[in-house]
Design an enzyme around this catalytic site. Sequence first.
Site, PDB file in Angstrom:
ATOM      1  N   ASP A  89      -2.285   2.071  -4.495  1.00 13.28           N
ATOM      2  CA  ASP A  89      -3.551   2.343  -3.818  1.00 13.28           C
ATOM      3  C   ASP A  89      -4.570   1.265  -4.167  1.00 13.28           C
ATOM      4  OD1 ASP A  89      -2.653   4.635  -2.568  1.00 13.28           O
ATOM      5  OD2 ASP A  89      -3.202   5.931  -4.261  1.00 13.28           O
ATOM      6  N   HIS A  95       0.816  -1.215   0.000  1.00 18.91           N
ATOM      7  CA  HIS A  95       0.000   0.000   0.000  1.00 18.91           C
ATOM      8  C   HIS A  95       0.850   1.265   0.000  1.00 18.91           C
ATOM      9  CE1 HIS A  95      -3.817   1.845  -0.022  1.00 18.91           C
ATOM     10  NE2 HIS A  95      -4.464   0.935   0.689  1.00 18.91           N
TER      11      HIS A  95
END
EC number: 2.3.1.12
Length: 458
Positions: free
Chosen positions: A435, A431
């Site tokens: 995204d 992450h």
Amino acid sequence: MIVPVLSRQALRHASVARVALPSLTRWYASYPPHTVVKMPALSPTMTSGGIGAWQKKPGDKIEPGEVLVEIETDKAQMDFEFQEEGVLAKILKDSGEKDVAVGNPIAILVEEGTDVNAFKDFTLKDAGGETSPAVPKDEPKNESTASAPTPAPTPAPEPENTSFTGRFQTALEREPNALPAAKRLAREKGIDLRNVKGSGPGGKITEEDVKKALASAPAAGAAAAAYTDVPISGMRKTIAARLKESVTENPHFFVSTNLSVSKLLKLRQALNSSADGRYKLSVNDFLIKAMGIASKRVPTVNSSWRDGVIRQFETVDVSVAVATPNGLITPIVKGVEGKGLESISAAVKELAKKARDGKLKPEEYQGGSISISNMGMNPAVQSFTAIINPPQAAILAVGAPQKVAVPVENEDGTTGVSWDEQIIVTASFDHKVVDGAVGAEWIRELKKVIENPLELLL
């Protein structure tokens, strides 16, 4: 003066709880100097308790840390320990007695050397009598219990009350009553002292008791060592370090989907049939090619987190997880976006053989921009998640093909059911780099290519 310790394990890792209770009273009068042990209050609300097993009998010496008796409440069974020396002269409440009021006498203790036989006829009355458990304030008081006992001809002097500090511990947590040498030998030989009967003074376990237990139970000793310590190889240490780093440093998130591979399997069969033995394509070859196409369409996934920058790679170099006798290794198929299926298949087979033979060169397994881990050869694995191969930002986990019933609408308007071959794939993303929406877009592109496999030939 004899000072007791009460111990109890209120919680599994609870700290010692200190209390002060007037549970000992010193008496002189017509008997030799002695101490009356009273039922202690194990909690602020406790009014009575039961007597469990006495761990000592009259005449037994009590040494620091030894258990005198078990005290039972409605919630637990506690040990009554002592931290100084003394001798048990008289038991006033036998094992099994219930509802003994807090403060009532339960035993008599004397200093070592005192004549214990002098207390043979000692009674509860001699210890000051007993009272009933406390009655709640809203209930009428029983007049018969409030009346004072008949005074003795010669009044005893005022008792000397002794307070003490202590702790509570469950009986299950009790340390075995054993000599230090016996404990040391038991620890060395793997003997559980809770299963050893002591023959020493006061039931204390001696070194000889441990030796007898060891000789009589060879099978138990052998069972205790039923394991093998396997040395950790350098490769295993590297795997452990890298995966630990990945889990610690990379915030993983996962995106899964079902891929219909019925069309792909038909195309694979047709291509293999026309190859005349020159190649044999696997489903994994198609997936590697599809990853190259999806990564060119969504290039953020084909990146890695570096100090101060996110490095986005121009080519898609797929690290392919290969199981070897020494552990997992990931040789790299480079530039898959520009390779055909035949070339990818040949590269995978060659690299996998080198990996199993331990002949990979460093440049053949160091690097890579994205990884794939395929457990599809094991029909028991429907799906799984994989740990990202650092410093990469993504890895694709592939399960085994499954036949799935799907509804269909026929040309005449009727409906029915057909069987579809499907694979569950799960992508793990870092992450820091990718995204959620970007990861989902990459999965969508992969699904589009796999379910329309002719795009792989373009």
